[in-house]
Design a protein around this motif. Structure first.
Motif, PDB file in Angstrom:
ATOM      1  N   GLY A   1       0.800  -1.220   0.000  1.00  0.00           N
ATOM      2  CA  GLY A   1       0.000   0.000   0.000  1.00  0.00           C
ATOM      3  C   GLY A   1       0.828   1.263   0.000  1.00  0.00           C
ATOM      4  O   GLY A   1       0.366   2.318  -0.458  1.00  0.00           O
TER       5      GLY A   1
ATOM      6  N   PRO B   1      -6.863  -5.603  -1.117  1.00  0.00           N
ATOM      7  CA  PRO B   1      -7.812  -4.584  -0.653  1.00  0.00           C
ATOM      8  C   PRO B   1      -7.324  -3.829   0.577  1.00  0.00           C
ATOM      9  O   PRO B   1      -7.580  -2.631   0.710  1.00  0.00           O
ATOM     10  CB  PRO B   1      -9.088  -5.384  -0.348  1.00  0.00           C
ATOM     11  CG  PRO B   1      -8.653  -6.797  -0.206  1.00  0.00           C
ATOM     12  CD  PRO B   1      -7.471  -6.951  -1.095  1.00  0.00           C
TER      13      PRO B   1
ATOM     14  N   ILE C   1      -4.922  -1.127  -0.499  1.00  0.00           N
ATOM     15  CA  ILE C   1      -5.625   0.048  -1.028  1.00  0.00           C
ATOM     16  C   ILE C   1      -6.219   0.864   0.112  1.00  0.00           C
ATOM     17  O   ILE C   1      -6.138   2.100   0.127  1.00  0.00           O
ATOM     18  CB  ILE C   1      -6.719  -0.393  -2.012  1.00  0.00           C
ATOM     19  CG1 ILE C   1      -6.083  -1.048  -3.245  1.00  0.00           C
ATOM     20  CG2 ILE C   1      -7.584   0.796  -2.429  1.00  0.00           C
ATOM     21  CD1 ILE C   1      -7.086  -1.693  -4.187  1.00  0.00           C
ATOM     22  N   ALA C   2      -6.796   0.174   1.095  1.00  0.00           N
ATOM     23  CA  ALA C   2      -7.437   0.873   2.215  1.00  0.00           C
ATOM     24  C   ALA C   2      -6.431   1.664   3.050  1.00  0.00           C
ATOM     25  O   ALA C   2      -6.770   2.715   3.604  1.00  0.00           O
ATOM     26  CB  ALA C   2      -8.172  -0.134   3.096  1.00  0.00           C
TER      27      ALA C   2
ATOM     28  N   TYR D   1      -3.881   3.573   2.361  1.00  0.00           N
ATOM     29  CA  TYR D   1      -3.656   4.943   1.905  1.00  0.00           C
ATOM     30  C   TYR D   1      -4.809   5.417   1.008  1.00  0.00           C
ATOM     31  O   TYR D   1      -4.585   6.203   0.081  1.00  0.00           O
ATOM     32  CB  TYR D   1      -2.339   5.039   1.141  1.00  0.00           C
ATOM     33  CG  TYR D   1      -1.119   5.273   2.014  1.00  0.00           C
ATOM     34  CD1 TYR D   1      -0.860   6.519   2.565  1.00  0.00           C
ATOM     35  CD2 TYR D   1      -0.226   4.243   2.278  1.00  0.00           C
ATOM     36  CE1 TYR D   1       0.262   6.744   3.345  1.00  0.00           C
ATOM     37  CE2 TYR D   1       0.907   4.451   3.058  1.00  0.00           C
ATOM     38  CZ  TYR D   1       1.143   5.708   3.584  1.00  0.00           C
ATOM     39  OH  TYR D   1       2.261   5.925   4.358  1.00  0.00           O
ATOM     40  N   LEU D   2      -6.007   4.962   1.275  1.00  0.00           N
ATOM     41  CA  LEU D   2      -7.134   5.304   0.413  1.00  0.00           C
ATOM     42  C   LEU D   2      -7.291   6.814   0.202  1.00  0.00           C
ATOM     43  O   LEU D   2      -7.511   7.258  -0.937  1.00  0.00           O
ATOM     44  CB  LEU D   2      -8.424   4.709   0.970  1.00  0.00           C
ATOM     45  CG  LEU D   2      -9.680   4.926   0.113  1.00  0.00           C
ATOM     46  CD1 LEU D   2      -9.502   4.332  -1.272  1.00  0.00           C
ATOM     47  CD2 LEU D   2     -10.906   4.333   0.802  1.00  0.00           C
TER      48      LEU D   2
ATOM     49  N   TYR E   1      -5.081   8.067  -2.611  1.00  0.00           N
ATOM     50  CA  TYR E   1      -5.547   7.781  -3.963  1.00  0.00           C
ATOM     51  C   TYR E   1      -6.699   8.697  -4.354  1.00  0.00           C
ATOM     52  O   TYR E   1      -6.800   9.128  -5.505  1.00  0.00           O
ATOM     53  CB  TYR E   1      -5.990   6.323  -4.070  1.00  0.00           C
ATOM     54  CG  TYR E   1      -4.959   5.331  -3.597  1.00  0.00           C
ATOM     55  CD1 TYR E   1      -3.643   5.401  -4.030  1.00  0.00           C
ATOM     56  CD2 TYR E   1      -5.295   4.322  -2.706  1.00  0.00           C
ATOM     57  CE1 TYR E   1      -2.697   4.499  -3.592  1.00  0.00           C
ATOM     58  CE2 TYR E   1      -4.351   3.411  -2.257  1.00  0.00           C
ATOM     59  CZ  TYR E   1      -3.056   3.505  -2.700  1.00  0.00           C
ATOM     60  OH  TYR E   1      -2.121   2.613  -2.261  1.00  0.00           O
ATOM     61  N   LEU E   2      -7.569   8.982  -3.396  1.00  0.00           N
ATOM     62  CA  LEU E   2      -8.715   9.837  -3.689  1.00  0.00           C
ATOM     63  C   LEU E   2      -8.281  11.278  -3.969  1.00  0.00           C
ATOM     64  O   LEU E   2      -8.921  11.986  -4.745  1.00  0.00           O
ATOM     65  CB  LEU E   2      -9.706   9.799  -2.522  1.00  0.00           C
ATOM     66  CG  LEU E   2     -10.365   8.440  -2.259  1.00  0.00           C
ATOM     67  CD1 LEU E   2     -11.267   8.521  -1.028  1.00  0.00           C
ATOM     68  CD2 LEU E   2     -11.160   7.971  -3.472  1.00  0.00           C
TER      69      LEU E   2
END
Length: 666
Positions: free
Chosen positions: A295, A342, A345-346, A348-349, A352-353
C-alpha cells in the motif's frame, strides 16, 4: 566540521531505533529470529503512515511517535528486552548501521543540493517540514499541492527529520543512508530464508555494478564516465542500478523505494515458505505487513506497484496452491491473495482519492527494441547465472530453445535472450522461491522489450521512463534470485573444500572495513564535495547573499508565498523555494508541466513572474493575484530580468549582501 553533525546523526538514529524497538515485540511471535530485522523497515513504514494520517487530520506529527513509545514501555514492563533477546539481534543492528555509515560518508563527501534532481528532492522535503499538512504544498506552484505526484517518500523523509529535530538540509543527507540500511536489513533477512549459508549474498545486488560499468573501466574511462555511461547504455533510456543511484545521491522516489521492495519480497517469501507453521494471529500480522508495504508503494514510487501488485498476486496464488490446493482450507492459505490487495488500497485510500496526476497515456508497442549487446551490458551478470543454472535442463530438453525463435523473427533479439532462461524455469514447474523471483524478474525485462507506457517525454525518449522505472525492480528480483543461486552453488561444495570457520568470520569484518574505506578511496564527490552534512553549506561560498537570505526566510514565521526568478529546469533558479520550502509562483516549469499538463498554464505563470519584475505598474496587483506575500530580488533576478519594481509600494523587510526581500501589502 564533522563534529557538529554528530548530534543530529545520533538523534536521527535514536528515532529509527526507537521505532524499531517499539515494533519488534508485535512481530516476535510471528517472525521469530527475523522479527528484529523486519521491525526496521516495518516501523519506518508504519510511522510514515501514522504521521501521514496526523497530517491529514490536522494533528501534530509527533503524535505518531506515541504508539511506538507506549509499545516500548509496555514491552519493557513485561521483560521483553532481555540480554538473551537483544544479543542475537545485534547482527541486525549492524546490518543497518554499517551501510548507513557507508552512505553517510558518501553524503558527507558530496552533500550539496546542487545538481540533477536534488533541488526538487529538497524542495519537497523542505515544504513538508515547514508545513506538514496533507496533501503537502507544492513549493514550485503557488496555490497548488503535491497531489500531482507520489510524495510519500518525501513525507517519510520530512517527518523523520521533524521527529529527530534535524534541519531539512541535513535531513536530505540522512535519508539515503537510512534507505540503504533498511534495504540491506531486508535483503539480509531474505537471504536467511533462501540460504543456509552465505546469507549475505542477496545484499550484494545493492553494491555491484552492471557489466557496462566493467566495460567502461576496461576501456579506461574516467570514474564519472564509468558511472554515467553505465546507466545510459541502452540508447535513449536510463539504466540505473542501485549502486549508481546511491552514489549519485538524488533523494528521489525510485531510490527511496529500494528498502520497501526488499521488505515486501521478504514478507512474500516468508509467507510462501512458512505459512503452514504460523498461527492465525501470525498470518493476520503477515498479511497486514504485506499490505502496509504494498500500500505504501503507489505513494513512494507509483511505478513499483505496477510490478509488485502482480508479484504479490503470484505469491498469493502460490501460497494458496501450496498450502490449500486452491480450496477454502482451514489454514486460510487464500488470505494473502484475498486480504492483502484490498487492505493495501485501504491503508492509503485518501491518498488515492486526492491524487490528481495525469498518469500514463496508454500502452505502445516498442518500435526500436534494445540492441542485444547493450541489453547484455545491463543484465548480463544475472542472465549468465540464470542460464548457467538451467544448463542441465537445456541438455535434457534442447528443443525448448526454440522459444526464442518467435521473438527473433518479430525483431526483438534481446527478448529472445531473456526467453531462454525464462522458458526453462517455467518448464521446471517447481516454483521454488528462488525460481519464482527469477521468473518474475525475467518477465519484467521481457515485457519492457515489447511494450512501453506512453508519457510526455517525446518521440526520442518515448521508452525512457518505462525502462528506467521497471529495470530497477527487475534488477532486485533477478539479482536476489541469481545471488541466491550462487549461494546454493557455494553450499553444494564438498565439506572438505568449504571455507574455514575462522575465515568466514574474518571476511565479513574485512568487507565492512573495505566498505567504510571505499568512499575515501574513490571519487564520490563529482566535483561538488564540501565535507559536511548540510546540503546548503556550499552556498556560503558560492552564493553568500542567497545563503544569508535563505537563513532569514527559514526562520520567518507565518505562511508565505514568494516571488523569485524562474530559469528553467535543473538550474540554480527557483533556489529560494527549494531551500526554504516557501512556495514560489513557478519553479522548474517542465516538471510542473509533466505533472499538471496544459491545464497548469505553466508558461503563463512564467510570463507573469517576468511581468512582476519588469512592469512596476502591475507588480502589486499581479503578485496579489497569486496571493504572494514576499518578493525576492537577488543576483539571479537581476540577471534574468530588467528589474524595475515599485519599491515605495512595498515593505522592505530584508536588505543584505545584495539581496532585498519585500513584503507585499495585503
Amino acid at each position: 566540521m564533522a563534529g557538529e553533525f554528530i548530534g543530529p546523526v545520533l538523534l536521527w538514529l535514536a528515532v529509527i531505533k526507537a521505532l524499531q524497538l517499539g515494533t519488534w515485540p508485535a512481530l516476535d511471535r510471528t517472525l521469530g529470529s527475523l522479527a528484529a530485522a523486519a521491525a526496521y523497515p516495518a516501523s519506518v513504514l508504519l510511522f510514515t503512515l501514522l504521521s501521514w494520517y496526523c497530517g491529514l487530520l490536522g494533528l501534530p506529527i509527533w503524535l505518531a511517535l506515541l504508539p511506538f513509545l507506549a509499545a516500548i514501555v509496555l514491552a519493557g514492563s513485561r521483560g521483553f528486552y532481555t540480554r538473551e533477546r537483544l544479543r542475537p539481534a545485534l547482527p541486525w543492528d549492524l546490518a543497518f548501521l554499517v551501510p548507513f555509515l557507508f552512505m553517510l560518508e558518501v553524503r558527507w563527501i558530496n552533500p550539496t543540493i546542487s545538481y540533477a534532481e536534488k533541488f526538487m528532492d529538497h524542495a519537497f522535503i523542505a515544504s513538508i517540514m515547514r508545513q506538514p499538512i496533507v496533501p503537502p504544498l507544492d513549493p514550485w506552484y503557488a496555490g497548488g499541492t503535491l497531489d500531482v505526484y507520489y510524495y510519500i517518500g518525501y513525507w517519510m523523509s520530512g517527518v523523520l527529520g521533524l521527529a529527530s529535530g534535524v534541519s531539512s538540509t541535513v535531513t536530505f543527507n540522512l535519508v539515503l543512508p537510512t534507505v540503504l540500511g533498511l534495504a540491506v536489513v531486508s535483503l539480509y533477512a531474505l537471504g536467511h530464508l533462501l540460504l543456509d549459508r552465505y546469507r549475505w549474498l542477496p545484499v550484494l545486488l545493492l553494491f555491484i555494478p552492471n557489466p557496462s560499468a566493467i566495460y567502461h573501466i576496461a576501456i579506461g574511462d574516467s570514474w564519472f564516465d564509468v558511472l554515467w555511461g553505465s546507466t545510459r547504455t541502452i540508447a535513449n533510456t536510463i539504466n540505473e542500478y542501485p549502486l549508481f543511484s546511491m552514489l549519485w545521491g538524488d533523494v528521489h522516489p525510485h531510490v527511496m523505494s529500494f528498502f520497501n521492495q526488499g521488505f515486501l519480497l521478504f514478507l512474500l517469501v516468508f509467507a510462501y515458505m512458512r505459512w503452514g507453521t504460523l498461527s492465525m494471529r501470525g498470518r493476520a500480522i503477515l498479511c497486514g505487513l504485506a499490505a502496509l508495504a504494498l500500500g505504501s508503494m503507489p505513494g513512494i514510487n507509483s511505478w513499483d506497484v505496477l510490478v509488485y501488485a502482480p508479484v504479490t498476486l503470484v505469491f498469493g496464488l502460490l501460497i494458496w496452491w501450496r498450502y490449500g490446493n486452491l480450496a477454502l482450507d482451514k489454514k486460510r492459505s487464500w488470505m494473502m491473495l484475498a486480504v492483502v490487495p484490498p487492505l493495501a488500497i485501504a491503508a492509503y485510500l485518501p491518498f488515492y482519492l486526492q491524487l490528481d496526476s495525469p498518469g500514463i497515456g496508454g500502452i505502445g508497442i516498442v518500435p526500436t527494441p534494445s540492441e542485444p549487446v547493450e541489453f547484455l551490458l545491463v543484465h548480463g551478470f544475472f542472465l549468465a547465472v540464470l542460464v548457467a543454472s538451467c544448463a542441465r535442463d537445456i541438455r535434457k530438453r534442447p528443443y525448448l530453445l526454440l522459444a526464442a525463435v518467435p521473438f527473433m523473427l518479430a525483431g526483438y533479439p534481446a527478448a529472445a535472450v531473456v526467453a531462454i532462461p525464462l522458458v526453462y524455469l517455467l518448464a521446471r514447474r517447481r516454483f521454488a522461491a528462488t525460481d519464482t523471483l527469477a521468473i518474475l524478474g525475467l518477465l519484467i525485462v521481457l515485457i519492457t522489450e515489447i511494450i512501453y507506457l506512453k508519457d510526455n517525454m517525446g518521440e526520442t525518449y518515448f521508452r525512457m521512463n518505462t525502462v528506467f522505472k521497471f529495470y530497477l525492480p527487475a534488477w532486485i528480483l533477478m539479482g536476489t534470485a541469481s545471488l541466491a543461486i550462487v549461494g546454493e552453488w557455494l553450499q553444494s561444495v564438498r565439506v572438505g573444500r568449504r571455507m574455514p570457520a575462522g575465515m568466514e568470520k574474518v571476511l565479513p569484518a574485512l568487507a565492512v572495513a573495505l566498505l567504510l574505506a571505499a568512499p575515501f578511496a574513490i571519487n564520490v564527490g563529482f566535483g561538488y564535495g564540501s565535507h559536511t552534512l548540510d546540503g546548503a553549506a556550499y552556498l556560503e561560498g558560492s552564493h553568500p547573499g542567497d545563503a544569508a537570505a535563505i537563513a532569514f526566510l527559514r526562520d520567518l514565521p507565518g505562511n508565505h508565498i514568494i516571488i523569485e526568478a524562474e530559469g528553467g529546469d535543473y538550474t540554480y533558479y527557483s533556489r529560494i523555494s527549494s531551500f526554504s520550502g516557501i512556495p514560489g509562483i513557478i519553479g522548474m516549469p517542465f516538471h510542473e508541466y509533466m505533472w499538471r499538463g496544459d491545464g497548469g498554464r505553466i508558461s503563463e505563470r512564467s510570463a507573469d513572474v517576468r511581468t512582476i519584475y519588469e512592469q512596476p505598474s502591475r507588480t502589486v496587483d499581479l503578485a496579489r493575484a497569486y496571493n504572494a506575500t514576499l518578493l525576492y530580488v537577488g543576483v539571479e533576478e537581476r540577471d534574468r530580468y530588467r528589474v524595475s519594481i515599485p519599491a515605495d509600494a512595498l515593505e522592505l523587510i530584508y536588505d543584505a549582501r545584495g539581496v532585498q526581500i519585500y513584503r507585499i501589502p495585503a
